[in-house]
Design a protein around this motif. Structure first.
Motif, PDB file in Angstrom:
ATOM      1  N   GLU A   1      36.886  31.420  56.173  1.00 17.80           N
ATOM      2  CA  GLU A   1      36.198  30.654  55.136  1.00 17.80           C
ATOM      3  C   GLU A   1      37.010  29.463  54.418  1.00 17.80           C
ATOM      4  N   LEU A   2      36.177  28.543  54.007  1.00 23.47           N
ATOM      5  CA  LEU A   2      36.786  27.685  53.203  1.00 23.47           C
ATOM      6  C   LEU A   2      37.892  27.935  51.916  1.00 23.47           C
ATOM      7  N   ARG A   3      38.974  27.478  51.891  1.00 21.01           N
ATOM      8  CA  ARG A   3      39.882  27.693  50.818  1.00 21.01           C
ATOM      9  C   ARG A   3      40.738  26.492  50.229  1.00 21.01           C
ATOM     10  N   GLU A   4      41.127  26.582  49.166  1.00 21.83           N
ATOM     11  CA  GLU A   4      41.987  25.516  48.422  1.00 21.83           C
ATOM     12  C   GLU A   4      43.323  25.979  48.347  1.00 21.83           C
ATOM     13  N   GLU A   5      44.276  25.122  49.114  1.00 24.10           N
ATOM     14  CA  GLU A   5      45.791  25.404  48.711  1.00 24.10           C
ATOM     15  C   GLU A   5      46.491  24.031  47.987  1.00 24.10           C
ATOM     16  N   GLY A   6      47.327  24.314  47.567  1.00 24.70           N
ATOM     17  CA  GLY A   6      48.268  23.332  46.909  1.00 24.70           C
ATOM     18  C   GLY A   6      49.220  22.545  47.942  1.00 24.70           C
ATOM     19  N   LEU A   7      49.214  21.346  48.061  1.00 24.13           N
ATOM     20  CA  LEU A   7      50.619  20.724  48.932  1.00 24.13           C
ATOM     21  C   LEU A   7      51.319  20.119  47.945  1.00 24.13           C
ATOM     22  N   PRO A   8      52.566  20.593  47.951  1.00 26.76           N
ATOM     23  CA  PRO A   8      53.347  20.065  47.094  1.00 26.76           C
ATOM     24  C   PRO A   8      53.767  18.570  47.008  1.00 26.76           C
ATOM     25  N   PHE A   9      54.087  17.963  45.988  1.00 23.68           N
ATOM     26  CA  PHE A   9      54.458  16.470  46.429  1.00 23.68           C
ATOM     27  C   PHE A   9      55.437  16.118  45.188  1.00 23.68           C
ATOM     28  N   GLU A  10      56.265  15.220  45.283  1.00 22.08           N
ATOM     29  CA  GLU A  10      57.163  14.471  44.273  1.00 22.08           C
ATOM     30  C   GLU A  10      57.392  13.284  44.457  1.00 22.08           C
ATOM     31  N   HIS A  11      57.021  12.670  43.795  1.00 19.32           N
ATOM     32  CA  HIS A  11      57.407  10.752  43.535  1.00 19.32           C
ATOM     33  C   HIS A  11      58.165  10.487  42.466  1.00 19.32           C
ATOM     34  N   SER A  12      58.993   9.445  42.849  1.00 19.43           N
ATOM     35  CA  SER A  12      59.906   9.064  41.467  1.00 19.43           C
ATOM     36  C   SER A  12      59.810   7.552  41.476  1.00 19.43           C
ATOM     37  N   ALA A  13      59.748   6.929  40.374  1.00 12.42           N
ATOM     38  CA  ALA A  13      59.795   5.425  40.144  1.00 12.42           C
ATOM     39  C   ALA A  13      61.069   5.143  39.206  1.00 12.42           C
ATOM     40  N   ALA A  14      61.682   4.083  39.609  1.00  8.21           N
ATOM     41  CA  ALA A  14      62.873   3.464  38.720  1.00  8.21           C
ATOM     42  C   ALA A  14      62.327   2.321  38.248  1.00  8.21           C
ATOM     43  N   VAL A  15      62.032   2.439  36.799  1.00  5.04           N
ATOM     44  CA  VAL A  15      61.744   1.333  36.011  1.00  5.04           C
ATOM     45  C   VAL A  15      62.449   0.736  35.057  1.00  5.04           C
ATOM     46  N   ARG A  16      62.331  -0.533  35.164  1.00  7.19           N
ATOM     47  CA  ARG A  16      63.061  -1.564  34.586  1.00  7.19           C
ATOM     48  C   ARG A  16      62.222  -2.169  33.337  1.00  7.19           C
ATOM     49  N   VAL A  17      62.617  -1.962  32.047  1.00  9.98           N
ATOM     50  CA  VAL A  17      61.737  -2.460  30.915  1.00  9.98           C
ATOM     51  C   VAL A  17      62.633  -3.587  30.330  1.00  9.98           C
ATOM     52  N   LEU A  18      61.887  -4.987  30.172  1.00  6.20           N
ATOM     53  CA  LEU A  18      62.487  -6.140  29.819  1.00  6.20           C
ATOM     54  C   LEU A  18      62.164  -6.520  28.257  1.00  6.20           C
ATOM     55  N   PRO A  19      62.873  -7.185  27.626  1.00  3.14           N
ATOM     56  CA  PRO A  19      62.455  -7.508  26.192  1.00  3.14           C
ATOM     57  C   PRO A  19      60.844  -8.383  26.322  1.00  3.14           C
ATOM     58  N   PRO A  20      59.919  -8.346  25.502  1.00  2.19           N
ATOM     59  CA  PRO A  20      58.737  -8.827  25.421  1.00  2.19           C
ATOM     60  C   PRO A  20      58.889 -10.434  25.429  1.00  2.19           C
ATOM     61  N   SER A  21      58.029 -10.930  26.442  1.00  4.63           N
ATOM     62  CA  SER A  21      58.026 -12.589  26.422  1.00  4.63           C
ATOM     63  C   SER A  21      57.572 -13.310  25.245  1.00  4.63           C
ATOM     64  N   PRO A  22      58.048 -14.575  25.023  1.00  4.67           N
ATOM     65  CA  PRO A  22      57.504 -15.054  23.633  1.00  4.67           C
ATOM     66  C   PRO A  22      56.111 -15.254  23.859  1.00  4.67           C
ATOM     67  N   ASP A  23      55.328 -15.101  22.794  1.00  5.20           N
ATOM     68  CA  ASP A  23      54.020 -15.312  22.525  1.00  5.20           C
ATOM     69  C   ASP A  23      53.697 -16.711  22.127  1.00  5.20           C
TER      70      ASP A  23
END
Length: 209
Positions: free
Chosen positions: A86-108
């Protein structure tokens, strides 16, 4: 002003590293190609960025809050259908990561499209917030959202330009026509964006007849 950058996160059970650079006030979104069954999102340090998983659009979104670097970890399980008796649903584990660099806002920086016209000897006043934005509506205090307004006039003999405060406590831009001709007025200020300061520049064309 907010911007969204959309990228694709490749599905898989092994850790995947993303690198993103955004500005304070910007948002970057990573599209997930597989259906997510459960998820957890964490950011370290949380002061630099905020992250959330959008279940409706199936994507991870990261908001820049303060200048600096942060690591975003997105983990959980993907939905996996197993075919057997019979059809059944399972969970496939995952893990992702992101290295984020945040800069000051550009002049408007923008040029105001309309021309400000007046006669010699005439005085015109308008709220400063009309030109620089709503943050510049009232006089500045320590906790206000703006600071450091400056005015530059390329030909001071044609018009006298200054800031004043009206009886309601609103910041006003006052322009007085002195001599005939055209003049460009540069308004510069700084407004707070999530605890950081963004320079705001507006150029106004004034005609005195």
């Amino acid at each position: 002003m907010r911007f969204a950058l959309l990228l694709v996160l490749v599905a898989g059970s092994v850790a995947a590293q993303e690198r993103r650079t955004i500005e304070v006030g910007q948002t970057t979104c990573i599209q997930v190609r597989r259906a997510v069954k459960s998820s957890t999102v964490s950011v370290e340090p949380p002061e630099v960025a905020q992250a959330r998983f959008d279940t409706n659009l199936n994507r991870l979104c990261i908001d820049g809050r303060h200048r600096g670097e942060a690591r975003v970890t997105f983990s959980g399980t993907y939905r996996r259908i197993v075919v057997g008796s019979e059809l059944r649903e399972e969970g496939l584990p995952f893990e992702h990561s992101a290295a984020v660099r945040v800069l000051p806002p550009s002049p408007d920086v923008r040029e105001i499209p309309r021309t400000y016209s007046l006669d010699r000897g005439q005085v015109r006043r308008a709220q400063l917030s009309v030109f620089l934005g709503s943050a510049f509506s009232r006089t500045s205090h320590e906790d206000d959202q703006w600071r450091a307004v400056n005015i530059e006039v390329d030909n001071p003999g044609i018009a006298n330009v200054r800031t004043t405060v009206d009886r309601h406590g609103r910041l006003m831009l006052e322009v007085t026509g002195d001599g005939g001709g055209n003049v460009r007025v540069k308004l510069t200020g700084e407004r707070r964006v999530h605890g950081d300061w963004q320079q705001v520049v507006r150029v106004l064309n004034v005609v005195v007849s």
